[in-house]
Design a protein around this motif. Structure first.
Motif, short mmCIF file in Angstrom:
data_model
loop_
_atom_site.label_atom_id
_atom_site.label_comp_id
_atom_site.label_asym_id
_atom_site.label_seq_id
_atom_site.Cartn_x
_atom_site.Cartn_y
_atom_site.Cartn_z
N PRO A 189 51.11 -3.09 16.65
CA PRO A 189 49.50 -2.24 17.31
C PRO A 189 49.65 -1.32 19.22
O PRO A 189 50.40 -1.44 19.22
CB PRO A 189 48.69 -3.03 17.49
CG PRO A 189 49.89 -4.82 16.73
CD PRO A 189 51.17 -4.00 17.21
N PRO A 190 49.18 0.02 18.83
CA PRO A 190 48.63 0.88 20.44
C PRO A 190 48.52 -0.07 21.37
O PRO A 190 47.92 0.94 22.23
CB PRO A 190 48.90 2.02 19.44
CG PRO A 190 48.12 1.66 18.36
CD PRO A 190 48.34 0.62 17.40
N TYR A 191 48.13 -1.30 21.53
CA TYR A 191 46.83 -1.15 22.12
C TYR A 191 47.31 -2.44 22.94
O TYR A 191 46.80 -3.02 23.40
CB TYR A 191 45.72 -2.20 20.72
CG TYR A 191 45.24 -1.82 19.90
CD1 TYR A 191 44.34 -0.52 20.17
CD2 TYR A 191 45.35 -1.95 18.47
CE1 TYR A 191 43.99 0.56 19.07
CE2 TYR A 191 44.95 -1.03 17.51
CZ TYR A 191 44.33 0.01 17.47
OH TYR A 191 43.60 0.43 16.78
N ASP A 192 48.31 -2.42 23.20
CA ASP A 192 49.57 -3.38 23.48
C ASP A 192 49.10 -3.06 26.06
O ASP A 192 48.82 -4.20 26.56
CB ASP A 192 50.69 -3.80 24.25
CG ASP A 192 51.33 -2.37 24.17
OD1 ASP A 192 50.86 -1.41 24.13
OD2 ASP A 192 52.39 -2.42 24.67
N THR A 193 48.83 -2.00 25.79
CA THR A 193 48.31 -1.14 27.42
C THR A 193 47.56 -1.95 27.92
O THR A 193 46.60 -1.87 28.71
CB THR A 193 48.36 0.11 26.74
OG1 THR A 193 50.27 0.56 26.84
CG2 THR A 193 48.59 0.62 28.90
N ARG A 194 46.19 -1.61 26.92
CA ARG A 194 44.54 -1.79 27.15
C ARG A 194 44.52 -3.48 26.89
O ARG A 194 44.37 -3.98 28.27
CB ARG A 194 43.84 -1.09 25.40
CG ARG A 194 42.56 -1.70 25.64
CD ARG A 194 41.70 -1.62 27.10
NE ARG A 194 41.97 0.54 27.72
CZ ARG A 194 40.80 1.04 27.52
NH1 ARG A 194 39.72 0.64 27.18
NH2 ARG A 194 40.93 2.21 27.93
N ALA A 195 45.48 -3.57 26.20
CA ALA A 195 45.11 -5.11 26.20
C ALA A 195 45.68 -5.90 27.42
O ALA A 195 44.81 -6.80 28.97
CB ALA A 195 45.69 -6.31 25.45
N THR A 196 46.47 -5.25 28.34
CA THR A 196 46.95 -5.80 29.80
C THR A 196 45.87 -5.56 30.49
O THR A 196 45.65 -6.19 31.61
CB THR A 196 48.18 -5.20 29.26
OG1 THR A 196 49.49 -5.53 28.74
CG2 THR A 196 48.85 -6.09 30.13
N LEU A 197 45.61 -4.12 30.22
CA LEU A 197 44.81 -3.94 31.58
C LEU A 197 43.20 -4.63 31.54
O LEU A 197 42.86 -5.16 32.76
CB LEU A 197 44.88 -2.24 31.22
CG LEU A 197 45.32 -1.38 31.48
CD1 LEU A 197 45.66 -0.03 31.88
CD2 LEU A 197 46.63 -1.41 32.97
N ASP A 198 42.73 -4.72 30.27
CA ASP A 198 41.64 -5.13 30.24
C ASP A 198 42.02 -6.50 30.97
O ASP A 198 40.98 -7.49 32.00
CB ASP A 198 41.17 -5.22 28.96
CG ASP A 198 40.89 -4.03 28.06
OD1 ASP A 198 40.37 -3.71 28.78
OD2 ASP A 198 40.27 -4.53 27.46
N ARG A 199 43.33 -7.86 30.61
CA ARG A 199 43.03 -9.11 31.21
C ARG A 199 43.15 -8.75 33.28
O ARG A 199 43.45 -9.15 33.56
CB ARG A 199 44.74 -9.29 30.83
CG ARG A 199 45.25 -10.80 31.62
CD ARG A 199 45.20 -11.63 30.18
NE ARG A 199 46.32 -11.07 29.54
CZ ARG A 199 46.94 -11.67 29.05
NH1 ARG A 199 47.72 -12.77 29.87
NH2 ARG A 199 47.95 -11.00 28.69
N LEU A 200 44.19 -8.03 33.62
CA LEU A 200 43.84 -7.21 34.71
C LEU A 200 43.16 -7.07 35.56
O LEU A 200 42.64 -7.42 36.79
CB LEU A 200 44.97 -6.03 34.94
CG LEU A 200 45.13 -5.96 36.11
CD1 LEU A 200 46.40 -6.94 36.86
CD2 LEU A 200 46.86 -4.53 36.43
N MET A 201 42.46 -6.01 34.90
CA MET A 201 40.59 -5.73 35.21
C MET A 201 40.58 -7.40 35.77
O MET A 201 38.98 -7.42 36.84
CB MET A 201 40.37 -5.25 34.17
CG MET A 201 38.65 -4.67 34.49
SD MET A 201 38.36 -3.30 34.19
CE MET A 201 38.03 -3.64 32.12
N ARG A 202 40.32 -7.96 34.70
CA ARG A 202 39.58 -8.64 34.57
C ARG A 202 39.84 -10.11 35.93
O ARG A 202 39.33 -10.78 36.59
CB ARG A 202 39.17 -9.83 33.33
CG ARG A 202 38.15 -9.29 32.72
CD ARG A 202 38.02 -10.25 30.61
NE ARG A 202 39.31 -10.70 30.34
CZ ARG A 202 39.72 -9.94 29.35
NH1 ARG A 202 39.51 -8.82 29.31
NH2 ARG A 202 40.71 -10.45 28.34
#
Lengths: 819, 229
Positions: free
Chosen positions: B49-62
Motif C-alpha cells: 500500500p502506498p500509504y506508508d509515508t503518510r502514516a509515518t508522517l501523521d504519527r510524527l506530526m502527532r
C-alpha cells in the motif's frame, strides 16, 4: 444393485481384460463409460474401494485404445501429490496388460525441471497432477496448444477440494480449460457427500449439460463402537490418554490399524503413551504433517507393505493411498463431524462386502455425547454438508495474473469465463475490476502505482504483463496453501526430523524438552531457521501445541448432541457415570432444550458466571465471547473474561448478569462486530493469507532464507496502514469475507442468534451446575481476550508507572512535558 | 503514554509512539522512518500500500504536536533509498517540508539514505551530540559507548503471555546506551535477543521497553521469550 455388464458393454478388449483378471465390472464403472460414450460428464459418488479410480480412467483408456493419439488426452487432478504418483503407478497395470500405446506421467511440485520441460515438448497422453501444477501449466504461453487435444479431466477426491480455496483455484482452472479445450469431458470422483447433485453442479459449471450423478454401491454398514476407559471418563481434557490401555488392547487384536487423532500434539502424546504400554513390541509408527517428508514416506511405505500394526496419524492420512490391509480405525477425541468421521473410517477395509471396523475414543463427557451423536448420524445416513462460500478474491487475483502470464487478457471475456466457475458464478463486475486493478497496479484508490505496473493495457484493450519477471514472480507464488513460518528440527546437527511453527520454538529456553516424532528432544539452540536438538531419555516434555487441526463441531452433529441431551429416554446406552451427570443436571438445573438456548448464571469465587449452551463450535463461540463481553461492559456488568469450547461459552463478571435476552439480541452483529473484527488477530491472520495468495506479499521459500537477509514484510504493518487509509481495498474485502466464513464464523453465529430469539431459558443457580463443570475446567488453559496487547503485557511485564513512582530511582517529572 | 528513564544519567522520556524526547534540550528523536518503502517495492512489482509515508508522517506530526520540541533529530534511514525523494507524493512532500520548517531539524544519514533528498530543509549530519552527554548516531558503535543513542537495528521483543507470544517494537537500554525502535510504518523488526542487539550490552544485560497500543511495558531480559544463541 448387482454389477452387470448389460448397461453398456465394454469393448471386447476391456471385457476380456476384466475376465482375465477375474473381475466383473461394477455398475458404476459401466455407467461412467456409458455417460462418456454420449459425451456426458459425470460425478461418481462412492465409498473408497470398488474400482473408483479405474472408473474415472476407463472412458479415456477405451478412447485411446480405439483412437491412439499423440498429445495430452487426459488430465487427472488430485489434492495430494502422493496420490497422483500412486495412481500413476496403478495405471501401469491396465496400460501394459491391455498393450495400450499410452504414457502416463505425474507432474507435481516435486517433478524435476528437466522432466517438466520434456512433458511440455512431448506431453504424455495421461498427466497426473495437482490444482497448483495445473494452474502453472495454464499460465504457460504454450497452454493453448498443449491442451488443444484434451478430451477428459478426472478430478479425484473432489469432496476434499470443493469448498476451500484450492477448490476455487481448481474451479478457475476448469473454466480456463473450458475455453482452451471446450470439448473436454469432466469426471469427478468423490466420497459420499450430503448433496451429490450440488457437487455435480459445481463440477459441471459452465458446461452445456450438467454431469450425471452415478452412485456407487454403498459398502457394508460400518461397525462403530465407543471405547471407554476402565477408569472414569474425565470431565475435561482432550487427550484421552486414560483410555490408551484399552486402545493398546484393541491394537493387539487387530491386523493393521490407523489411530486417528485431532491435533499433532495429541498425536505425539498418544504415540508416546502407546509406546510406554508396548510390552509386545508391536510395530507402531507416527504420522503427522510436521514430520520430515522422508520420514512420512517411510511410514507410508511400511504401512502399505503391511509391516506396521498401527500408525498414529492426524488428518495427514485422511486422504490418499489405499491401505488395503487396515482392518481397524480408531478415532481418538471428538469426531467433530459425521462426514469427516466416515472418511476416516473409510480408510479401513476397502473390500465393499466387509464392514469397516471403528472405535471411537472420547476424551471427556461432552465428547462421549458427540461420539454417540456421530454414530447415530452415520446410521441415519446423515452427512454434514460443507458450508458454501463465494470464491476468494485473493485466489481470483492469482488466477488473473496467471491468465495474463499465459497471454493478453480481454477483461470482458475473462470476466465471463470466470463466472463460469461455480464459486464465482455470482461475482460482481466491480469486484472483478478491482481485482484486475490490484493485479495491474495494486488497485489503490487514493494514489496509484501507475509507474510501476505489472500489467499494461495494450491499444487493443487487452491487458498484458510488462515483462518476464512478472511471470517469474507468479510462478514462485502459485497456490493457496499458506503455512505459518516454520523452522527445521535437526537432530545432532545431522538428521532432519521435521518442521515446527517458528513461534513454538521461540517460546523455548535452552535445555527445555519436548516431544517430537515420538521422541523426547532437548532444545540446544537455533541457527537461522534450523533448530538444533538432541535426544534425551528423561525430563518433563513441553509438548508442541500446534495451531492446526482444530476443526469446529459441525452444525448437524451439534443438533444431534442437543437432541440427545434433551431426551432422557435415549440415555440408556450411556455409561452410568455420564447418565448420573445428566440426571443431576436435570435435578439441580434444567437440560438444554433441543431448539432453544440454556443460560445458567451462578456465583463462584466472588465472581458471577454466565454459561451459555450454544453448541455452535469454537470459532463462533470465540466471536460470541468477544461480542458478549463488550455488551456486558457497556451494561456495567464488568466482565473479566470468557472461555469458549465447541459446546459452550462461559463469561465471568464482577456484577450479576441481567437482561439476558438483550445480551443475546441479533443486533450484536453490528458495529461491535465491525470494530472488533478490524482489530482482531484472526483478521490479521486472514489478511496474511489473503496477501500471500493474492501476491501482495511473497512467500518465504525454503532455502531462500539462507541466501542472506530475505525480504519479508510484516503483514501486520501492512494491514494497519491499509485499514486506516483504504478500508475498502479489495484485499481487505477478501479478508473480511474469509473471516466471516472461517475463523470468526460470523455466518453461523447469525443463524444461531436468529434461532434462539424468544427461546432463551435463564436458570439462576446458587452454584455451578454439573453440565457447567467441563467449561470451567478449561479456564486458564484457553486464551482470553487474545487481542488486548496492553492487558496481556501488563500481566507479564511491569507497568512503567510503578517504576516511575518508585522513590529515588527515576528523575523528577520532567519540565516542559506537553501532552 | 510516556516512560521516564535515564540514559547515561540524562533524563529522557520514551514515548509509546517510538519517539524519544529529551526535555532539558527540547530534542525529539525518531529513528528509521524508512519513508517510501512501499513505493520502493512497487518498483519491483510488489504493490505494498502506498500509504506508508503518510502514516509515518501523521504519527510524527502527532508526536511533534504533543512534545513541542525545539529540535527534531531523525536518526538515519529516514528514507528507504536515495531515490525516495523523487517518489514522494506532492502532498506528503509538502507536509514533510512544513514539519521540518517548524523547528530545528537534523537528518542524520543512515545506510539507506547516505544522501538526503534536496529541498526538504533541515541540516544533515553524520552524528550529533546533545547537551548533557547523549551522542545520537545511526549505527551503533562497536566499543562500549556510554550515552550513545542509535537506530538501525529496529529492535522488537517477544514475551510469553497466557494468550501466547506477544511481540512489539521496543526501546532497548542498559541505562548507559540505547537502541531506538523503528518509527516507520513499514519498518519490520529484529528480535532484541539477536546478538546484533544483545551484544551491544554488557553482561549485566538490558531491559526492553515494549510499545503497546496505549502504554509502554518494561521487560527484563530474563522474561524475553526466545533462546539465546
Amino acid at each position: 444393485m448387482q454389477p452387470t455388464a448389460d448397461a453398456a458393454p465394454l469393448p471386447p478388449l476391456f471385457a476380456d481384460w476384466f475376465a482375465r483378471r477375474g473381475w466383473t465390472a461394477h455398475a458404476h464403472q459401466l455407467a461412467i463409460v456409458a455417460a462418456a460414450a454420449t459425451g456426458r460428464s459425470a460425478l461418481l459418488v462412492a465409498p473408497t474401494g470398488g474400482g473408483k479410480t479405474l472408473a474415472g480412467f476407463l472412458p479415456s483408456l477405451i478412447d485411446l485404445a480405439a483412437r491412439p493419439a499423440e498429445g495430452l488426452h487426459t488430465l487427472y487432478v488430485s489434492p495430494l501429490k502422493a496420490l497422483a504418483v500412486d495412481v500413476r503407478r496403478n495405471l501401469e497395470i491396465p496400460v501394459s496388460e491391455l498393450g495400450l500405446p499410452v504414457r502416463a506421467e505425474a507432474r507435481t511440485g516435486d517433478t524435476p525441471t528437466a522432466r517438466r520441460a520434456r512433458q511440455r515438448d512431448s506431453p504424455p497422453q495421461i498427466l497426473l497432477t495437482t490444482p497448483e501444477s495445473l494452474a502453472l501449466m495454464l499460465a504457460d504461453p504454450a497452454a493453448r496448444t498443449q491442451f488443444a487435444g484434451l478430451r477428459a479431466i478426472v478430478v479425484d477426491e473432489l469432496h476434499a477440494l470443493e469448498g476451500g480455496k484450492r477448490g476455487d483455484l481448481l474451479a478457475l482452472g476448469l473454466a480456463r480449460l473450458a475455453t482452451l479445450a471446450p470439448r473436454t469431458l469432466r469426471i469427478g470422483l468423490s466420497a459420499t457427500v450430503a448433496d451429490p447433485p450440488r457437487l455435480a453442479r459445481w463440477l459441471g459449471a459452465g458446461l452445456a449439460e450438467e454431469p450425471v450423478v452415478v452412485r456407487g454401491r454403498g459398502g457394508a454398514r460400518p461397525d462403530i463402537r465407543i471405547l471407554m476407559p476402565e477408569a472414569r471418563l474425565p470431565w475435561g481434557g482432550h487427550m484421552a490418554l486414560q483410555t490408551m490401555p484399552e486402545v493398546y488392547g484393541a491394537l493387539r487384536g487387530a491386523r493393521s490399524a490407523i489411530v486417528f487423532v485431532n491435533t499433532r500434539a495429541q498425536a505425539e502424546l498418544c504415540f508416546h503413551a502407546l509406546w510406554k504400554l508396548n510390552d509386545d513390541n508391536l510395530p507402531i509408527a507416527l504420522h503427522h504433517g510436521s514430520l520430515a517428508v522422508e520420514q512420512r514416506r517411510k511410514v507410508e511405505a511400511a504401512m502399505a507393505a503391511g509391516r506396521l500394526r498401527a500408525v498414529v496419524a492426524t488428518s495427514s492420512l485422511d486422504l490418499g493411498i489405499d491401505w488395503g490391509d487396515v482392518d481397524l480405525v480408531v478415532q481418538v477425541g471428538a469426531p467433530k463431524g459425521a462426514a469427516r468421521l466416515l472418511q476416516r473410517i473409510g480408510r479401513s477395509n476397502h473390500r465393499l462386502d466387509a464392514p469397516s471396523r471403528a472405535l471411537l475414543v472420547p476424551a471427556n463427557r461432552f465428547e462421549l455425547l458427540e461420539c454417540e451423536a456421530a454414530i447415530e448420524a452415520i446410521g441415519a445416513g446423515e452427512i454434514d454438508a460443507p458450508r458454501t462460500r463465494p470464491g476468494g478474491l485473493d485466489v481470483l487475483a492469482q488466477h488473473v495474473l496467471g491468465c495474463a502470464c499465459h497471454g493478453p487478457v480481454d477483461p470482458d471475456a475473462l470476466f465471463a469465463e470466470v463466472r463460469g466457475a461455480a464459486p464465482y458464478a455470482g461475482l460482481e463486475r466491480r469486484d472483478f475490476d478491482d481485482v484486475l486493478a490490484f493485479v495491474a497496479t495494486g488497485g489503490y484508490a487514493l494514489r496509484g502505482y501507475d509507474r510501476f505496473r505489472r500489467l499494461f493495457r495494450a491499444s487493443d484493450g487487452t491487458w498484458r504483463i510488462v515483462g518476464p519477471h512478472v511471470a517469474r514472480q507468479y510462478r514462485l507464488n502459485v497456490g493457496t496453501i499458506v503455512e505459518a513460518p516454520m523452522v527445521t528440527l535437526v537432530l545432532n546437527r545431522r538428521r532432519k526430523l521435521g518442521e515446527v511453527e517458528e513461534w513454538f520454538v521461540q517460546g523455548l529456553e535452552i535445555g527445555d524438552t519436548f516431544m517430537f516424532g515420538g521422541q523426547l528432544l532437548r532444545f540446544e539452540g537455533m541457527r537461522e531457521t534450523v533448530v538444533d536438538v538432541v535426544a534425551v531419555r528423561d525430563g518433563e516434555p513441553k509438548v508442541p501445541v500446534y495451531e492446526g487441526g482444530r476443526l469446529p463441531l459441525t452444525t448437524e452433529l451439534a443438533a444431534r448432541v442437543r437432541a440427545l441431551l434433551a431426551d432422557p429416554g435415549r440415555w440408556d446406552t450411556l455409561p452410568a457415570a455420564v447418565r448420573d451427570w445428566l440426571r443431576v443436571q436435570r435435578a439441580v438445573s434444567v437440560l438444554p432444550r433441543r431448539d432453544g438456548l440454556l443460560v445458567e448464571i451462578f456465583p463462584r469465587g466472588g465472581k458471577f458466571f454466565l454459561v451459555a449452551y450454544c453448541f455452535e463450535g469454537r470459532y463462533a463461540h470465540q466471536t460470541l465471547g468477544m461480542l458478549l463481553t463488550r455488551r456486558m461492559e457497556r451494561a456495567g456488568l464488568r466482565p473479566l473474561g470468557f472461555v469458549a469450547t465447541d459446546y459452550v461459552i462461559a463469561v465471568w463478571s464482577l456484577r450479576p448478569p441481567r437482561g439476558i435476552a438483550d445480551l443475546f439480541a441479533e443486533d450484536m452483529l453490528g458495529d461491535d462486530l465491525e470494530e472488533w473484527m478490524a482489530e482482531s488477530s484472526m483478521l490479521r491472520r486472514s489478511f496474511r493469507n489473503v496477501a500471500i495468495i493474492a501476491g501482495l506479499i511473497q512467500r518465504r521459500h525454503p532455502g531462500a532464507e539462507k541466501s542472506g537477509r530475505q525480504v519479508t514484510f510484516s503483514a501486520d504493518l501492512i494491514y494497519d496502514v491499509l485499514r486506516r487509509h483504504e478500508p475498502d481495498h479489495v484485499l481487505l474485502r477478501a479478508t473480511r469475507a474469509d473471516a466471516a466464513a472461517g475463523m470468526t464464523d460470523v455466518a453461523r453465529l447469525g443463524v444461531f442468534l436468529a434461532r434462539i430469539r424468544g427461546r432463551i431459558d435463564v436458570e439462576r443457580l446458587d452454584r455451578v451446575s454439573p453440565l457447567a463443570v467441563p467449561v470451567l475446567l478449561e479456564i486458564g488453559r484457553e486464551s482470553v481476550r487474545g487481542d488486548a496487547i496492553d492487558e496481556l503485557l501488563d500481566e507479564a511485564a511491569r507497568s512503567l508507572i510503578d517504576e516511575a513512582m518508585a522513590p529515588g530511582e527515576m528523575p523528577p517529572p520532567p519540565q516542559g512535558r506537553l501532552i | 503514554m510516556t516512560a521516564a528513564l535515564r540514559v547515561a544519567g540524562v533524563a529522557v522520556l520514551a514515548d509509546v509512539s517510538g519517539a524519544l524526547f529529551q526535555p532539558d534540550t527540547g530534542t525529539l528523536i525518531v529513528a528509521d522512518l524508512h519513508l517510501e518503502k512501499g513505493s520502493h517495492f512497487a518498483r519491483r512489482g510488489q504493490f505494498l500500500p502506498p500509504y506508508d509515508t503518510r502514516a509515518t508522517l501523521d504519527r510524527l506530526m502527532r508526536a511533534i504536536r504533543r512534545f513541542r520540541p525545539r529540535h527534531v533529530v531523525c536518526l538515519g534511514d529516514s528514507f528507504h533509498d536515495v531515490d525516495a525523494g523523487a517518489r514522494l507524493d506532492p502532498a506528503d512532500r509538502d507536509l514533510l517540508r512544513r514539519l521540518v520548517a517548524a523547528q530545528d531539524w537534523t537528518w542524520i544519514v543512515g545506510n539507506h539514505d547516505r544522501e538526503i533528498p534536496d529541498g526538504l530543509g533541515g541540516s544533515v549530519a553524520s552524528a550529533m551530540d546533545v547537551a548533557g552527554g547523549l551522542r545520537l548516531t545511526h549505527l551503533p558503535g562497536t566499543a562500549p559507548a556510554t550515552g550513545e543513542v542509535c537506530g538501525h537495528l529496529h529492535p522488537k521483543a517477544s514475551i510469553a503471555t497466557r494468550a501466547g507470544r506477544v511481540t512489539a517494537a521496543c526501546f532497548v537500554t542498559d541505562g548507559a546506551r540505547m537502541v531506538m525502535p523503528a518509527f516507520g510504518a513499514f519498518a519490520g523488526g529484529l528480535d532484541c535477543l539477536d546478538p546484533a542487539i544483545s551484544g551491544l550490552f554488557g553482561p549485566a544485560g538490558f531491559r526492553a521497553l515494549m510499545l503497546g497500543r496505549e502504554r509502554l511495558h518494561l521487560v527484563t531480559r530474563r522474561q524475553l521469550a526466545k533462546p539465546a544463541k
